[in-house]
Design a protein around this motif. Structure first.
Motif, PDB file in Angstrom:
ATOM      1  N   THR A   1       0.790  -1.209  -0.148  1.00  0.00           N
ATOM      2  CA  THR A   1      -0.191   0.007   0.155  1.00  0.00           C
ATOM      3  C   THR A   1       0.859   1.275   0.101  1.00  0.00           C
ATOM      4  O   THR A   1       1.712   1.162   0.508  1.00  0.00           O
ATOM      5  CB  THR A   1      -0.979  -0.005   1.188  1.00  0.00           C
ATOM      6  OG1 THR A   1      -0.013   0.044   2.456  1.00  0.00           O
ATOM      7  CG2 THR A   1      -2.010  -1.036   1.138  1.00  0.00           C
TER       8      THR A   1
ATOM      9  N   ALA B   1       0.218   5.576   0.513  1.00  0.00           N
ATOM     10  CA  ALA B   1      -0.884   6.731   0.780  1.00  0.00           C
ATOM     11  C   ALA B   1      -0.220   8.073   0.878  1.00  0.00           C
ATOM     12  O   ALA B   1       0.854   8.080   1.629  1.00  0.00           O
ATOM     13  CB  ALA B   1      -1.621   6.139   2.188  1.00  0.00           C
TER      14      ALA B   1
ATOM     15  N   ASN C   1      -1.484  11.838   2.041  1.00  0.00           N
ATOM     16  CA  ASN C   1      -2.702  12.592   2.554  1.00  0.00           C
ATOM     17  C   ASN C   1      -2.106  14.205   2.747  1.00  0.00           C
ATOM     18  O   ASN C   1      -1.265  14.435   3.399  1.00  0.00           O
ATOM     19  CB  ASN C   1      -3.294  12.164   3.972  1.00  0.00           C
ATOM     20  CG  ASN C   1      -3.598  10.802   3.911  1.00  0.00           C
ATOM     21  OD1 ASN C   1      -4.419  10.334   3.063  1.00  0.00           O
ATOM     22  ND2 ASN C   1      -3.326   9.888   4.979  1.00  0.00           N
TER      23      ASN C   1
ATOM     24  N   THR D   1      -4.714   6.757  -2.203  1.00  0.00           N
ATOM     25  CA  THR D   1      -4.080   5.521  -1.792  1.00  0.00           C
ATOM     26  C   THR D   1      -4.206   4.418  -2.943  1.00  0.00           C
ATOM     27  O   THR D   1      -4.951   4.407  -3.880  1.00  0.00           O
ATOM     28  CB  THR D   1      -4.904   4.903  -0.592  1.00  0.00           C
ATOM     29  OG1 THR D   1      -4.936   5.635   0.728  1.00  0.00           O
ATOM     30  CG2 THR D   1      -4.432   3.325  -0.324  1.00  0.00           C
TER      31      THR D   1
ATOM     32  N   ARG E   1      -3.159   0.359  -3.795  1.00  0.00           N
ATOM     33  CA  ARG E   1      -2.956  -0.819  -3.096  1.00  0.00           C
ATOM     34  C   ARG E   1      -2.868  -2.053  -4.457  1.00  0.00           C
ATOM     35  O   ARG E   1      -3.487  -1.927  -5.131  1.00  0.00           O
ATOM     36  CB  ARG E   1      -4.230  -1.099  -2.274  1.00  0.00           C
ATOM     37  CG  ARG E   1      -4.054  -2.598  -1.461  1.00  0.00           C
ATOM     38  CD  ARG E   1      -4.972  -2.942  -0.433  1.00  0.00           C
ATOM     39  NE  ARG E   1      -6.476  -3.040  -1.137  1.00  0.00           N
ATOM     40  CZ  ARG E   1      -7.641  -3.446  -0.406  1.00  0.00           C
ATOM     41  NH1 ARG E   1      -7.212  -3.692   0.759  1.00  0.00           N
ATOM     42  NH2 ARG E   1      -8.548  -3.429  -0.894  1.00  0.00           N
TER      43      ARG E   1
END
Length: 724
Positions: free
Chosen positions: A317, A319, A321, A345, A347
Motif C-alpha cells: 500500500t 498513501a 494525505n 491510496t 494498493r
C-alpha cells in the motif's frame, strides 16, 4: 526465547537505573512527553472562553504525561469539553499510546470496547467493526477531524498526538458514513517548547526501525511552526517467511499571518510492503437445505506461526494525505474556516484463502486473486462560519457549514489463479511464481459525491442546561458503469446536556444519519461494492463525572439501521433491520498520584429483525461480542526514580460467525505487561521501554466475517527514545 529477551531487557533497565540514579538526583528532570490539550485545562489552565478558540494538541514538554483527556477534537463538537459532549467518545492520548508501545490503530483501539476486525489480516490492513457495524474504509477515518483518509493499509501513529473514536451516528458533520463511529487521528504540531527526539525500536520477531520527531516555532514573533516526523522499519512477524517494510514521512506546518488570520498545512506519506499470510474461509454448513439451517463446524485455531498463503504473495500500500486550512477571526465572537484536502491510496493485493478444509486431515485448497492496480482518491472541501450571540438570557454558539467529498475509485484488473493444495495443520511452501493465473476480471470504477450543508446551534440556558439542535441537507450521487443513483434528504440531530455540577453532567441525544451500509467484504460475490444508502437512527443517554484526575463515563445507546450481511448466495446485501442496543462505561486518568488507569467495558445486544428468514430473525449480528472490555494500568511512583510498570487485560466475548449464527468464534483474553525507565544522560532525556503482548500465548480468531485469521502469539517489543 521471547521470555528470556524480556527478562534480559528488564534487567538492563534496572541496571541502568541504579547506575544513573546518583547522577539523576541532582540533574534537572528529563523533558517530558506531556500532552497539552486543546483547552489547556489541567495542562496550563485556560478558561472556557479560550477553550473554543484553540484547535490544536501540542507537546508542551513541561507537564507530566496523563491518560486523562477532557476535550473532543472530532466532528461538530471539535474543541468541546467532554462534559458538554452528548455522545460516546474514546480518547487515547499520546501518554497512553507510548506506555503501551502502540504502533498502529489496532494497538490503540483495543483500549475501546466493542471493537473487532473483519475478513482481512491485521498484519496487512485493519478492517474494524464498532458496536457491531463495519467501519467504511473510505468515510469513517479522518485526519485532524476533517479529511477522510483511506484505510486500506495500516494507518501509522508515530506522527499522531492522539487517536479518537466517536462512536455511533455522526451524520451532521461527516455526511455519508456508517453508524459504527469515526476514527480521528490528530497529528503532532509545533508548540512553544522545542522538540528534538530520536527513537529506535524493534521486537522479538526481527523487526527493527528508527525515527525522528522535530518541532519548532520560529520567526520574529514565533509566527511560524513546523513539526516533522520520519520513520522507517523492517517488519518481522511471528508467521514463517512473512515480513515486510514500511516508511513514514510527515509535516505539520503553521503560519500566524496576522492576529486574525492563520494557515495550517498537514502532509503525510506512508508506504508498506508486506506478505499476505493467508486466511481460512468460513466452512459451509453441514445439513443445510437451500442455504438455510444446518451447523458450521469451525476448525481449531491453527498455529499462528504457519503461513498458509503462497510464499511472497504481495500486499503493498501507498498513501498520501494533504490538507490545508485557513482560519479567519471576523470579530471577537465570529470566525470563518476554509479547508481543502486530498487523500489518495494505491494498493496491490493478493487474496489467499484456504477453503474446503478436511477437519480430520487439514487438507484444503488455496484460492484467491491478485489485484495490482487498486487506486482510490478522496477530495474534500469544507467551508464554515461559527460564532456566538445572545437571544435574551440564552447564549448561542452557532455553526454553519458546507462540505463536499468526491470519492474516486479507478478501474481494477483482478486476476484469479487456479486453486492449489494446502494443509491447515502442516502448510506447504507454495512459490508465488508457480501460481497459474487464469482469468482477468475488470472491476469497474466509480465516483461518489457527497455534498451537504449543515447547521448546529448550541444554546446555553444558564449555567446548567445546554440544548443542541442541528440538521444536515444531504445530496449524494453515485456513478459507475453498473448503475447510477442519487439521494437527497435531511438528517436531524438533537441533544440535551444538564450540568449537575461544574464537573459532572447528564445527556441525551437523538441522531439520524445516511449510510451506504458499508462495502462488500472480500470473499463475497460482490466484494468491493458500495451498497445503497440507508437511514440509521440512534438514541443515546449517559453521563460523565470528573473525579480527581480521572474522567468517568456511562452511556446507554440504541441504534436501528438497515441490516447488511452476507446471504446464502455469498452476496453482501441490505435486507431487514439491525437493532444494536447496549451499555458502555469507562474510567480514564490518574486515579491515584502514581497510578494511571484506563478501564472500559461494553454490553451489546445486536439482533437481526424483519429479514423474512426465520433462520436469521432474532439472531445476533455477526462478528459482534455481547461482552467486551479492557483494563490498562501504569504504576509510576516517585520512589522508583523513573521506572514505571504497566499491565493490560483485553477481553472479547464470543461472536456469531455468520448471519444465521450456525457457529460462534470463541471468547478470548490477552494479557500484556510492560515497563519503562526515564533518566537523564548528559542533559538529554532517555526513555527505555519494553512491552510484551499476549504473554500467555492465547490462540484466538483475530477476525470474523467470511475469512478468518488467527491472532498473533506472544510478542516482545522494545524501544529507546532520546529527547535532546
Amino acid at each position: 526465547m521471547k521470555t528470556r529477551a524480556a527478562v534480559s531487557l528488564l534487567a538492563l533497565l534496572t541496571a541502568l537505573h541504579y547506575s544513573q540514579q546518583a547522577q539523576a538526583a541532582d540533574a534537572v528532570s528529563a523533558p517530558a512527553d506531556a500532552v497539552t490539550d486543546a483547552t489547556g485545562a489541567d495542562f496550563g489552565g485556560t478558561d472556557a472562553g479560550q477553550e473554543k478558540a484553540l484547535d490544536d494538541i501540542i507537546v508542551s514538554g513541561t507537564q507530566a504525561p496523563s491518560f486523562k483527556a477532557e476535550v473532543v477534537q472530532v466532528g461538530a463538537f471539535r474543541n468541546q469539553s467532554l462534559l458538554d459532549t452528548p455522545l460516546t467518545v474514546s480518547i487515547l492520548p499520546r501518554a497512553l499510546l507510548d506506555a503501551q508501545g502502540a504502533q498502529g490503530l489496532d494497538d490503540a483501539l483495543r483500549n475501546t470496547p466493542g471493537i473487532t476486525q473483519q475478513s482481512t489480516s491485521p498484519l496487512t490492513s485493519n478492517n474494524f467493526v464498532s458496536r457491531g457495524v463495519l467501519m467504511n474504509a473510505r468515510t469513517n477515518y479522518r485526519l485532524n477531524g476533517s479529511l477522510p483518509i483511506i484505510n486500506l493499509g495500516p494507518i501509522p501513529i508515530e506522527n499522531k498526538q492522539r487517536v479518537e473514536l466517536l462512536k455511533g451516528v455522526s451524520a451532521l458533520y461527516y455526511g455519508i458514513s456508517t453508524p459504527s463511529g469515526i476514527v480521528n487521528v490528530v497529528t503532532k504540531r509545533a508548540g512553544p517548547d522545542p522538540v528534538t527526539s530520536f527513537t529506535m525500536n524493534g521486537d522479538g520477531n526481527g523487526s527493527f526501525g528508527s525515527g525522528f520527531d522535530i518541532g519548532r516555532e520560529f520567526g520574529d514573533h514565533n509566527e511560524y511552526g513546523a513539526r516533522i516526523n520520519g520513520y522507517a522499519s523492517r517488519i518481522g512477524t511471528p508467521v514463517n517467511d512473512v515480513d515486510g517494510r514500511r516508511w513514514l514521512m510527515s509535516g505539520a506546518f503553521d503560519w500566524r499571518a496576522t492576529e486574525r488570520l492563520t494557515f495550517k498545512l498537514d502532509t503525510e506519506y506512508y508506504r508498506r510492503e508486506m506478505d499476505e499470510p493467508g486466511g481460512v474461509t468460513l466452512p459451509s454448513a453441514v445439513g443445510a437445505k437451500n442455504g438455510n439451517g444446518g451447523t458450521i463446524i469451525l476448525p481449531a485455531v491453527p498455529d499462528p506461526t504457519q503461513r498458509l498463503a503462497p510464499l511472497n504473495a504481495p500486499y503493498n500500500t501507498w498513501a498520501t494525505n494533504v490538507v490545508g486550512r485557513a482560519d479567519y477571526t471576523i470579530t471577537d465572537d465570529w470566525s470563518a474556516r476554509a479547508e481543502f484536502g486530498v487523500a489518495s491510496t494505491r494498493r496491490q493485493r493478493t487474496i489467499a484463502n484456504l477453503g474446503s478444509v478436511n477437519l480430520a486431515t487439514g487438507a484444503g485448497t488455496i484460492t484467491g486473486t491478485y489485484t495490482p492496480d487498486q487506486e482510490y482518491r478522496n477530495q474534500n472541501l469544507r467551508l464554515e462560519v461559527s460564532g456566538k450571540f445572545d437571544t435574551g438570557p440564552i447564549n448561542h454558539e452557532l455553526l454553519l457549514g458546507f462540505s463536499r467529498n468526491r470519492q474516486t475509485q479507478e478501474d481494477q484488473h483482478q486476476q484469479s489463479y487456479v486453486g492449489v493444495k494446502q494443509n491447515l495443520y502442516d502448510p506447504l511452501t507454495i512459490p508465488y511464481d508457480s501460481l497459474k493465473f487464469t482469468t482477468t476480471k475488470l472491476n469497474a470504477g466509480s465516483v461518489n459525491i457527497d455534498t451537504g450543508g449543515y447547521v448546529m446551534d448550541m444554546a446555553h440556558l444558564g449555567e446548567s442546561w445546554l440544548l443542541i439542535a442541528g440538521a444536515r441537507y444531504v445530496d449524494y450521487d453515485t456513478a459507475s458503469t453498473a448503475r447510477n443513483y442519487a439521494v437527497q434528504t435531511v438528517t436531524p440531530t438533537a441533544g440535551l446536556v444538564y450540568k449537575l455540577t461544574p464537573k459532572s453532567s447528564l445527556y441525551a441525544t437523538y441522531i439520524e444519519g445516511l449510510e451506504s451500509a458499508g462495502t462488500a467484504p472480500d470473499g463475497t460475490t460482490n466484494a468491493g461494492s458500495i451498497l445503497d444508502p440507508v437511514v440509521s437512527k440512534q438514541v443515546e443517554a449517559g453521563g460523565r463525572m470528573e473525579v480527581g484526575g480521572a474522567m468517568m463515563s456511562l452511556a446507554w445507546f440504541h441504534i436501528e439501521r438497515g441490516l447488511a450481511y452476507t446471504d446464502i448466495h455469498n452476496t453482501y446485501v441490505v435486507n431487514g433491520t439491525a437493532v444494536h442496543q447496549g451499555v458502555e462505561a469507562s474510567v480514564q486518568g490518574e486515579v491515584l498520584p502514581d497510578v494511571s488507569l484506563l478501564v472500559s467495558g461494553q454490553y451489546l445486544n445486536a439482533l437481526q429483525e424483519n429479514t423474512g428468514n426465520v433462520y436469521q430473525d432474532g439472531r445476533r449480528v455477526e462478528n459482534t461480542p455481547r461482552w467486551s472490555g479492557s483494563v490498562f494500568a501504569e504504576y509510576h511512583p516517585d520512589f522508583l526514580g523513573g521506572v514505571a510498570l504497566n499491565a493490560g487485560v483485553y477481553y472479547t466475548g464470543d461472536r456469531a460467525a455468520e448471519a444465521q449464527n450456525r457457529a460462534y468464534l470463541p471468547a478470548y483474553t490477552t494479557l500484556s505487561l510492560g515497563a519503562s525507565y526515564k533518566t537523564v544522560v548528559r542533559g538529554s532525556g532517555l526513555t527505555l521501554r519494553v512491552n510484551a503482548d499476549n504473554v500467555t500465548n492465547e490462540r484466538y480468531w483475530a477476525t470474523g466475517g467470511t475469512t478468518l485469521y488467527a491472532g498473533m502469539p506472544a510478542t516482545v517489543r522494545f524501544s529507546a527514545t532520546l529527547d535532546l
